[in-house]
Structures are given as structure tokens and as C-alpha cells.
Design a protein around this motif. Structure first.
Motif, PDB file in Angstrom:
ATOM      1  N   ARG A 143       1.091  -0.845  -0.086  1.00 21.36           N
ATOM      2  CA  ARG A 143      -0.097   0.052  -0.206  1.00 21.36           C
ATOM      3  C   ARG A 143       0.740   1.018   0.036  1.00 21.36           C
ATOM      4  N   GLY A 144       0.102   2.469  -0.946  1.00 19.90           N
ATOM      5  CA  GLY A 144       1.207   3.235  -1.034  1.00 19.90           C
ATOM      6  C   GLY A 144       2.499   3.218  -2.252  1.00 19.90           C
ATOM      7  N   LYS A 145       3.096   2.189  -2.282  1.00 14.62           N
ATOM      8  CA  LYS A 145       4.267   2.122  -3.250  1.00 14.62           C
ATOM      9  C   LYS A 145       3.190   2.040  -4.695  1.00 14.62           C
ATOM     10  N   ASN A 146       2.050   1.628  -4.192  1.00 15.28           N
ATOM     11  CA  ASN A 146       2.032   0.622  -5.674  1.00 15.28           C
ATOM     12  C   ASN A 146       0.593   1.817  -6.162  1.00 15.28           C
ATOM     13  N   LYS A 147       0.382   3.171  -5.418  1.00 14.34           N
ATOM     14  CA  LYS A 147      -0.594   3.530  -5.805  1.00 14.34           C
ATOM     15  C   LYS A 147      -0.553   4.966  -6.858  1.00 14.34           C
ATOM     16  N   ARG A 148      -1.367   4.569  -7.574  1.00 17.52           N
ATOM     17  CA  ARG A 148      -1.217   6.072  -9.276  1.00 17.52           C
ATOM     18  C   ARG A 148      -2.545   6.308  -9.422  1.00 17.52           C
ATOM     19  N   PHE A 149      -2.754   7.582 -10.259  1.00 13.25           N
ATOM     20  CA  PHE A 149      -4.022   8.297 -10.745  1.00 13.25           C
ATOM     21  C   PHE A 149      -4.242   7.501 -12.335  1.00 13.25           C
ATOM     22  N   TRP A 150      -4.927   7.824 -11.876  1.00 14.25           N
ATOM     23  CA  TRP A 150      -6.064   7.185 -13.483  1.00 14.25           C
ATOM     24  C   TRP A 150      -6.807   8.146 -14.153  1.00 14.25           C
ATOM     25  N   THR A 151      -6.074   8.254 -15.399  1.00 13.56           N
ATOM     26  CA  THR A 151      -7.209   9.421 -15.925  1.00 13.56           C
ATOM     27  C   THR A 151      -8.023   9.283 -16.205  1.00 13.56           C
ATOM     28  N   PHE A 152      -9.441  10.074 -17.435  1.00 10.97           N
ATOM     29  CA  PHE A 152     -10.090   9.648 -17.993  1.00 10.97           C
ATOM     30  C   PHE A 152     -10.734   8.483 -19.090  1.00 10.97           C
ATOM     31  N   GLU A 153      -9.385   8.566 -19.855  1.00  9.23           N
ATOM     32  CA  GLU A 153      -9.226   8.201 -20.621  1.00  9.23           C
ATOM     33  C   GLU A 153      -9.256   6.363 -20.455  1.00  9.23           C
ATOM     34  N   GLU A 154      -8.380   6.205 -19.023  1.00 10.11           N
ATOM     35  CA  GLU A 154      -7.891   5.145 -18.565  1.00 10.11           C
ATOM     36  C   GLU A 154      -9.135   4.427 -18.334  1.00 10.11           C
ATOM     37  N   ASP A 155     -10.288   5.285 -16.921  1.00 11.64           N
ATOM     38  CA  ASP A 155     -11.580   4.799 -16.445  1.00 11.64           C
ATOM     39  C   ASP A 155     -12.309   4.177 -17.752  1.00 11.64           C
ATOM     40  N   THR A 156     -11.801   4.871 -18.538  1.00  9.91           N
ATOM     41  CA  THR A 156     -13.703   4.848 -19.459  1.00  9.91           C
ATOM     42  C   THR A 156     -12.779   3.938 -20.667  1.00  9.91           C
ATOM     43  N   VAL A 157     -11.663   3.484 -20.371  1.00 10.04           N
ATOM     44  CA  VAL A 157     -11.721   1.545 -21.158  1.00 10.04           C
ATOM     45  C   VAL A 157     -11.277   0.654 -20.624  1.00 10.04           C
ATOM     46  N   LEU A 158     -11.033   0.435 -19.457  1.00  6.57           N
ATOM     47  CA  LEU A 158     -11.266   0.064 -18.139  1.00  6.57           C
ATOM     48  C   LEU A 158     -12.261  -0.629 -17.593  1.00  6.57           C
ATOM     49  N   ILE A 159     -13.356   0.483 -18.011  1.00  9.06           N
ATOM     50  CA  ILE A 159     -15.117   0.103 -17.669  1.00  9.06           C
ATOM     51  C   ILE A 159     -16.421  -0.531 -19.194  1.00  9.06           C
ATOM     52  N   PRO A 219      -1.125  -4.786  -9.024  1.00  6.80           N
ATOM     53  CA  PRO A 219      -2.734  -3.920  -8.131  1.00  6.80           C
ATOM     54  C   PRO A 219      -3.814  -2.685  -8.552  1.00  6.80           C
ATOM     55  N   HIS A 220      -2.801  -2.432  -9.827  1.00  7.51           N
ATOM     56  CA  HIS A 220      -3.835  -1.107 -10.295  1.00  7.51           C
ATOM     57  C   HIS A 220      -5.841  -1.365 -10.827  1.00  7.51           C
ATOM     58  N   ILE A 221      -5.241  -2.744 -10.919  1.00  6.96           N
ATOM     59  CA  ILE A 221      -7.037  -3.165 -11.619  1.00  6.96           C
ATOM     60  C   ILE A 221      -7.424  -3.143 -10.691  1.00  6.96           C
ATOM     61  N   GLU A 222      -7.396  -4.065  -9.783  1.00  6.88           N
ATOM     62  CA  GLU A 222      -8.140  -4.537  -8.644  1.00  6.88           C
ATOM     63  C   GLU A 222      -8.715  -3.644  -7.862  1.00  6.88           C
ATOM     64  N   SER A 223      -7.838  -2.368  -7.328  1.00  3.82           N
ATOM     65  CA  SER A 223      -8.065  -1.414  -6.808  1.00  3.82           C
ATOM     66  C   SER A 223      -8.986  -0.593  -7.185  1.00  3.82           C
ATOM     67  N   ARG A 224      -8.597  -0.833  -8.822  1.00  3.77           N
ATOM     68  CA  ARG A 224      -9.439   0.442  -9.359  1.00  3.77           C
ATOM     69  C   ARG A 224     -11.333   0.223  -9.806  1.00  3.77           C
ATOM     70  N   ILE A 225     -11.359  -1.219  -9.885  1.00  8.00           N
ATOM     71  CA  ILE A 225     -12.947  -1.756  -9.974  1.00  8.00           C
ATOM     72  C   ILE A 225     -13.394  -1.710  -7.614  1.00  8.00           C
ATOM     73  N   LYS A 226     -12.863  -2.447  -7.109  1.00  9.74           N
ATOM     74  CA  LYS A 226     -12.992  -2.267  -6.533  1.00  9.74           C
ATOM     75  C   LYS A 226     -13.278  -0.567  -5.284  1.00  9.74           C
ATOM     76  N   HIS A 227     -12.839   0.312  -6.328  1.00  9.97           N
ATOM     77  CA  HIS A 227     -13.232   1.699  -6.259  1.00  9.97           C
ATOM     78  C   HIS A 227     -14.366   1.649  -6.808  1.00  9.97           C
ATOM     79  N   TRP A 228     -14.449   1.744  -8.386  1.00  9.51           N
ATOM     80  CA  TRP A 228     -15.948   2.010  -8.986  1.00  9.51           C
ATOM     81  C   TRP A 228     -16.937   1.021  -8.123  1.00  9.51           C
ATOM     82  N   THR A 229     -16.693  -0.430  -7.925  1.00 14.20           N
ATOM     83  CA  THR A 229     -17.846  -0.757  -7.705  1.00 14.20           C
ATOM     84  C   THR A 229     -18.407   0.126  -5.834  1.00 14.20           C
ATOM     85  N   GLU A 230     -17.755   0.376  -5.149  1.00 14.16           N
ATOM     86  CA  GLU A 230     -17.993   1.174  -4.011  1.00 14.16           C
ATOM     87  C   GLU A 230     -18.675   2.251  -4.619  1.00 14.16           C
TER      88      GLU A 230
END
Length: 448
Positions: A207-223, A266-277
Motif C-alpha cells: 500500500r502506498g508504493k503501488n498508488k497511481r492516478f488514473w486518467t479519464f481515458e483509462e477509466d473509460t477503457v477499463l469500464i 494491484p492497479h486494475i483490482e484496486s480501481r474496480i474496487k473503487h468503482w464498485t464502492e
């Protein structure tokens, strides 16, 4: 067998995750020998724990590093998951909330990234707080020198010897981007988060060393690709997404954004958790009275006072007011049917009330059914009486006709008998004619 060979087998097994048979083939030893020497070396290492673990030392007042000055702490405490292999009968106990089979290991780490205390062995399904309480209650468990403390996150209790951040305030480092603390509590949380992340990097949790900021384009492609996989029965069933779907998402995203560097863990797993919450918090609000959805602006429609009252009891809803949520409708198509609604849940009092209503409705239904049956019976009898009345009228008419016919027939027969008797008397007056001949002569004459 030399000490160097025993240590070499031990380190090689741990470093390369080799099986007993592979080590035996490599060192030309039997499986029994490898197993016995491995356990002897492991026991010796465990006996050295007092020398291998770091002694807790608080930050002194003479420390010139400005990162440590706000806090005179010993280190940070948190848990981490370590994957394990267990029998099929025990997998339920070791299955974490993320679905992996692992053990929950509690660790206390010093600011220099060295471990102070480690408690392994707890099943992955155990909560961090439960493991934490067990570590404090053990005879040789985690101890905090008087007047000192460890940093812990908001999941732990803020108590003597352990300092947690303020709840309900901004905390994670990503929340401070281009923003400044607006209160003393937020300033404290910002400093706490920076130190806690540094101390926590000593564990494998990352936790901490794998933190990153997602762009709107990355979020759109992921979802977008998450939605595609949700429609494919190969990747999503009634019980949810199947194993390996995050690796598939990593491949799909990498094809469109080759330089994004996003990984399943950890990136995709963490981001999916963020959006589901976020989706769950929004869906829960929209199911309540007073909340609406603006499909044009992709925003929540609600009065600010109503939202503030809601957010006091629903912390995950914080930050959703006045902010567009462009992915909500797509997330609803993915998770709506899997989201728990609690529509059939009820308390004891509610169950009793519902049963009373059902019994009352059932009684009314039975009474109504009985009334309907009685009405149907009366109508049926009325129709039957009409039918029988008509039948009786027809019978009476027919009987009258038959009686008249019988009466006329009797009259004709009586008239005929009288005429036969008269003829018979006249014939019998003749001389030389017997009675039988007289009857035969009378019959012939009546027939003519």
C-alpha cells in the motif's frame, strides 16, 4: 551433510518455491533427508527471532528529519495477505474477501523498513482487528513501551499505544493532490498518512508504493472492457466474474493503451474496487426517497441538506454530491443484478407484523371464497328448481293427456262389451245352438 549444504537447501527452497522432490534431485538427497534438514534449519532460524527482529526505538527529540518530527512513534502496524496452499476442506477459512487463498499476517514495521513484530498463521477470512487483538493478548505478543505508540490506519481502534487518524476526514494521499488541509484534523491526517505509508512499505501489502492516478481515458477503457466481459458467459456467471478476468482486462487495456503500464494486481483490482464502492453508494441513495438521477448531466439530483444528512450515516457517499458520475449507468448494467438490496430482510417485529397482515388477508380471502361458494350454490339450486319445475309441468301435461286417452279407451271397451253381451243373448235364444257356438257367432258378428 555439511551446515552449508543444509542452509543452501533451505534458502533455495524459500527463494525459488521448490518442492521437496526438486530439491532432492538437485542436491542428490532423498526426500526424507531434505524434509528433515529443512525443518531443523527452520527451527534454528525461528530461535534467532530476537536477534533478527528490530528493537522498537521511538523517534527522539534530536531527530532532524522533518518527516518524523510531528510524531514520536515506534513504527506502523498493519496486516498483509500471503498466499498459501491448503486442503480443499480448509479453503473456506483461508479465502480472503478478494477470493484468494491466503493467511492474514500481522506485522509491525520500523521507520527504517525493518520488522519489529510478526504474527503469521491466521486464516485469510479473519479480520485485521481480530488478528490484532490476538497479538496483544499473547504471552509473547506485541508490546508497546509505556509512553510510546505505533501508527495504525482507520480500521483499528484509536487507543493507548496506537494512534489512528481522524475518521470522516480526508486521509489518503491521493486526496491531497492540488489541495490543502482545511482544518487541524485534515492536517493531522495528511501528516499521519505520509508517515504511515512509509512505514507500511516494509510489508508485502504494497500500500502506498503501488498508488497511481488514473486518467479519464483509462477509466473509460477499463469500464468499457469490464462491461464487455460481463456480457460474455465465458468470463461472468451467476456467481460473478470468473477467475482470471483481471488478467484478461490487462491484456485488453494494453492493446488500446500500450504505454499505460496498468497491471491486474494491484492497479486494475484496486480501481474496480473503487468503482464498485462508488456505484453501490450511488445505487443505495437512488433507492431512497428524495434522491434522483439526471441522465443528461450524469449527476445525482438531491437537496444539499438531504445529502449531508445521508452522508453522516453513509460515509462512502461522501464526494458524490455535485460531481458527474459518467460511468454509473454502465456500472449498473454490470453489477445491478448482483447487488444486494435487502428487500426480503426483516426484523423480528417486522416479521410478526407481516405475518399478522398475511393472516388477516388470508382470513378475508377465505371468507370471500366462502361467500362466493354460497352464492354459487344458491344460484345453482335456483336454476335447478327452474329446470325441475319445467319438467314437472311437462309431466303433468303429459299425464293429463294420458288420463284422457285411458278414459276414452275404457269407454270404448265398455261399449263394445255391452254390444257383445246383447248379441250373445240374442244368439243364445236360437234352438240347437250350444254356448260355445253362440260366443263364436257373436264374435264374428261384432267383427263385421
Amino acid at each position: 551433510m555439511t551446515l552449508q549444504e543444509i542452509v543452501a537447501m533451505f534458502l533455495y527452497t524459500l527463494a525459488h518455491h521448490q518442492k521437496n522432490r526438486s530439491i532432492g534431485n538437485l542436491f542428490l538427497r532423498s526426500g526424507e533427508t531434505v524434509s528433515r534438514q529443512f525443518n531443523l534449519c527452520l527451527r534454528a532460524i525461528l530461535k534467532l527471532h530476537e536477534h533478527l527482529l528490530h528493537k522498537p526505538i521511538a523517534i527522539s527529540d534530536e531527530c532532524e528529519d522533518e518527516r518524523w518530527q510531528p510524531f514520536k512513534f515506534l513504527g506502523a502496524v498493519d496486516g498483509t495477505y500471503i498466499n498459501v496452499r491448503v486442503t480443499s476442506q480448509e479453503r473456506g477459512k483461508y479465502r480472503t474477501r478478494k477470493g484468494t487463498i491466503a493467511m492474514n499476517v500481522l506485522g509491525a514495521c520500523a521507520p527504517n523498513m525493518e520488522f519489529i513484530y510478526v504474527l503469521p498463521g491466521w486464516e485469510g477470512s479473519a479480520h485485521d482487528v481480530r488478528v490484532f487483538r490476538n497479538a496483544l493478548s499473547r504471552p509473547n505478543g506485541l508490546r508497546v513501551p509505556r509512553g510510546n505508540y505505533y501508527l495504525v490506519d482507520a480500521g483499528y481502534t484509536n487507543c493507548d499505544g496506537f494512534l489512528a487518524p481522524y475518521r470522516g476526514q480526508r486521509y489518503h494521499l491521493k486526496e491531497w493532490t492540488d489541495k490543502q488541509p482545511e482544518s487541524a484534523e485534515e492536517y493531522f491526517n495528511m501528516k499521519h498518512a505520509r508517515l504511515y505509508m512509509m512505514g507500511e512499505e516494509g510489508s508485502n501489502r504494497g500500500r502506498g508504493k503501488n498508488k497511481r492516478f488514473w486518467t479519464f481515458e483509462e477509466d473509460t477503457v477499463l469500464i468499457k472492457y469490464l462491461h464487455e466481459l460481463s456480457l460474455d458467459p465465458k468470463w461472468k456467471s451467476e456467481s460473478g466474474f470468473k477467475s482470471g478476468y483481471m488478467n484478461k482486462l490487462e491484456e485488453m487495456i494494453k492493446y488500446v493503451l500500450p504505454n499505460c503500464g496498468l497491471k491486474a494486481d494491484p492497479h486494475i483490482e484496486s480501481r474496480i474496487k473503487h468503482w464498485t464502492e462508488k456505484y453501490s453508494a450511488m445505487a443505495e441513495m437512488l433507492s431512497a426517497s428524495g434522491f434522483g438521477w439526471d441522465s443528461d448531466k450524469k449527476m445525482l439530483q438531491v437537496e444539499k441538506t438531504v445529502f449531508d444528512e445521508w452522508a453522516k450515516a453513509h460515509k462512502k457517499a461522501k464526494g458524490l454530491y455535485g460531481v458527474p458520475f459518467p460511468h454509473y449507468e454502465t456500472l449498473a448494467e454490470i453489477y445491478a443484478k448482483d447487488k444486494a438490496t435487502g428487500e426480503v430482510s426483516e426484523s423480528f417485529v417486522g416479521a410478526i407484523d407481516n405475518m399478522n397482515v398475511e393472516i388477516a388477508n388470508q382470513s378475508m380471502t377465505i371468507q370471500s371464497d366462502e361467500d362466493d361458494d354460497a352464492n354459487e350454490l344458491v344460484a345453482s339450486l335456483h336454476n335447478t328448481s327452474k329446470t325441475f319445475g319445467k319438467i314437472f309441468e311437462d309431466i303433468n301435461a303429459n299425464l293429463g293427456t294420458m288420463a284422457n286417452s285411458w278414459s276414452k279407451a275404457e269407454e270404448r271397451e265398455q261399449k263394445m262389451d255391452d254390444e257383445v253381451n246383447k248379441v250373445l243373448e240374442e244368439v243364445m235364444k236360437l234352438d240347437g245352438v250350444s254356448p260355445s257356438e253362440s260366443l263364436e257367432v257373436a264374435t264374428i258378428l261384432m267383427a263385421e
